[in-house]
Scaffold this motif. Structure first.
Motif, mmCIF file in Angstrom:
data_model
loop_
_atom_site.group_PDB
_atom_site.id
_atom_site.type_symbol
_atom_site.label_atom_id
_atom_site.label_comp_id
_atom_site.label_asym_id
_atom_site.label_seq_id
_atom_site.Cartn_x
_atom_site.Cartn_y
_atom_site.Cartn_z
ATOM 1 N N GLY A 176 7.908 -5.700 -11.824
ATOM 2 C CA GLY A 176 6.655 -6.297 -11.196
ATOM 3 C C GLY A 176 6.541 -5.108 -11.572
ATOM 4 N N PHE A 177 6.174 -3.548 -11.662
ATOM 5 C CA PHE A 177 5.298 -2.062 -11.541
ATOM 6 C C PHE A 177 5.710 -2.071 -12.675
ATOM 7 C CE2 PHE A 177 7.861 -2.378 -7.145
ATOM 8 C CZ PHE A 177 7.085 -1.778 -6.610
ATOM 9 N N GLU A 178 6.204 -2.943 -13.511
ATOM 10 C CA GLU A 178 6.017 -2.111 -15.630
ATOM 11 C C GLU A 178 4.922 -1.645 -15.904
ATOM 12 O OE1 GLU A 178 7.554 -3.959 -19.362
ATOM 13 O OE2 GLU A 178 8.751 -4.446 -17.376
ATOM 14 N N GLY A 179 3.668 -2.421 -15.920
ATOM 15 C CA GLY A 179 2.469 -2.359 -15.439
ATOM 16 C C GLY A 179 1.944 -1.123 -15.527
ATOM 17 N N LYS A 180 2.334 -0.784 -14.044
ATOM 18 C CA LYS A 180 2.108 0.646 -13.928
ATOM 19 C C LYS A 180 2.668 1.786 -14.255
ATOM 20 C CE LYS A 180 0.605 -0.084 -8.320
ATOM 21 N NZ LYS A 180 1.395 0.120 -6.990
ATOM 22 N N ARG A 181 3.617 2.086 -14.670
ATOM 23 C CA ARG A 181 4.255 3.309 -14.950
ATOM 24 C C ARG A 181 3.647 2.969 -16.866
ATOM 25 N NH1 ARG A 181 9.369 0.576 -14.131
ATOM 26 N NH2 ARG A 181 9.544 -0.182 -16.655
ATOM 27 N N LYS A 182 2.877 1.977 -17.265
ATOM 28 C CA LYS A 182 2.963 2.369 -17.966
ATOM 29 C C LYS A 182 1.026 2.773 -17.985
ATOM 30 C CE LYS A 182 4.992 -1.604 -21.456
ATOM 31 N NZ LYS A 182 5.573 -3.206 -21.488
ATOM 32 N N GLY A 183 0.694 2.407 -16.926
ATOM 33 C CA GLY A 183 -0.761 3.363 -16.654
ATOM 34 C C GLY A 183 -0.598 4.183 -16.388
ATOM 35 N N ARG A 184 0.820 4.880 -15.932
ATOM 36 C CA ARG A 184 0.183 6.448 -15.338
ATOM 37 C C ARG A 184 0.631 7.329 -16.750
ATOM 38 N NH1 ARG A 184 -0.069 7.743 -10.219
ATOM 39 N NH2 ARG A 184 0.873 9.615 -10.723
ATOM 40 N N GLY A 185 0.922 6.190 -18.135
ATOM 41 C CA GLY A 185 1.352 6.871 -18.762
ATOM 42 C C GLY A 185 2.922 7.897 -19.575
ATOM 43 N N SER A 186 3.688 6.838 -18.227
ATOM 44 C CA SER A 186 5.813 6.884 -18.379
ATOM 45 C C SER A 186 5.882 6.570 -19.483
ATOM 46 C CB SER A 186 5.609 7.228 -16.922
ATOM 47 O OG SER A 186 5.397 7.579 -16.062
ATOM 48 N N ILE A 197 0.593 -1.315 -0.112
ATOM 49 C CA ILE A 197 0.070 0.157 0.413
ATOM 50 C C ILE A 197 0.698 1.299 -0.218
ATOM 51 C CG2 ILE A 197 -1.808 1.480 1.684
ATOM 52 C CD1 ILE A 197 -3.012 -1.516 2.454
ATOM 53 N N GLU A 198 2.002 1.266 0.062
ATOM 54 C CA GLU A 198 3.063 2.148 0.706
ATOM 55 C C GLU A 198 3.600 2.401 -0.400
ATOM 56 O OE1 GLU A 198 5.318 2.124 3.961
ATOM 57 O OE2 GLU A 198 3.610 1.295 5.671
ATOM 58 N N TRP A 199 3.388 1.669 -0.999
ATOM 59 C CA TRP A 199 4.640 1.518 -2.743
ATOM 60 C C TRP A 199 3.747 2.867 -3.835
ATOM 61 C CZ3 TRP A 199 9.143 0.009 -3.698
ATOM 62 C CH2 TRP A 199 10.311 -0.509 -3.007
ATOM 63 N N ASP A 200 3.441 3.581 -3.122
ATOM 64 C CA ASP A 200 2.405 4.422 -4.807
ATOM 65 C C ASP A 200 3.459 5.421 -5.702
ATOM 66 O OD1 ASP A 200 0.178 4.036 -3.385
ATOM 67 O OD2 ASP A 200 0.224 5.678 -1.988
ATOM 68 N N PHE A 201 3.289 5.520 -6.646
ATOM 69 C CA PHE A 201 4.239 5.600 -7.775
ATOM 70 C C PHE A 201 4.918 7.180 -7.009
ATOM 71 C CE2 PHE A 201 5.704 7.741 -11.282
ATOM 72 C CZ PHE A 201 6.261 6.835 -12.000
ATOM 73 N N PHE A 216 11.890 5.029 -5.948
ATOM 74 C CA PHE A 216 11.821 5.303 -7.604
ATOM 75 C C PHE A 216 12.417 4.539 -7.964
ATOM 76 C CE2 PHE A 216 13.714 7.736 -10.326
ATOM 77 C CZ PHE A 216 12.711 8.376 -11.152
ATOM 78 N N TRP A 217 13.971 3.970 -7.496
ATOM 79 C CA TRP A 217 14.670 3.726 -8.169
ATOM 80 C C TRP A 217 14.045 2.136 -8.812
ATOM 81 C CZ3 TRP A 217 18.147 4.766 -11.603
ATOM 82 C CH2 TRP A 217 19.201 4.057 -11.668
#
Length: 85
Positions: free
Chosen positions: A75-85, A23-27, A67-68
């Motif tokens: 595992g975070f690749e989908g989150k990045r794509k979903g945010r438009g980064s 939960i604490e691992w927000d972008f 951040f790094w």
């Protein structure tokens, strides 16, 4: 027989260790200048997050490390794509 007290290695139990919940691992939003500085500093000093954070006002070593990891972990690749980064 040795009557001196021997020091026992201090062990940290699983419950005592700090663990970050998902939960604490927000972008973490960084400015383009901050990202550039983090990448350049990482090339120079590696994963010395405290040293890198010392160059960016208002950022903590834990934030820089998260951040790094979020930028480079699969595992975070989908989150990045979903945010438009």
């Amino acid at each position: 027989m040795d009557k001196r007290r021997r020091k026992q290695a201090k062990t940290v139990s699983y419950a005592e260790s700090e663990e970050v919940s998902s939960i604490e691992w927000d972008f973490i939003d960084m400015t383009e200048q901050e990202e550039d500085l983090i990448y350049r500093m990482y090339k120079l000093v590696g994963d010395r997050w405290a040293l890198i954070a010392g160059r960016i006002p208002g950022r903590k070593p834990e934030e820089i490390e998260r951040f790094w990891i979020m930028r480079h972990a699969e595992g975070f690749e989908g989150k990045r794509k979903g945010r438009g980064s």
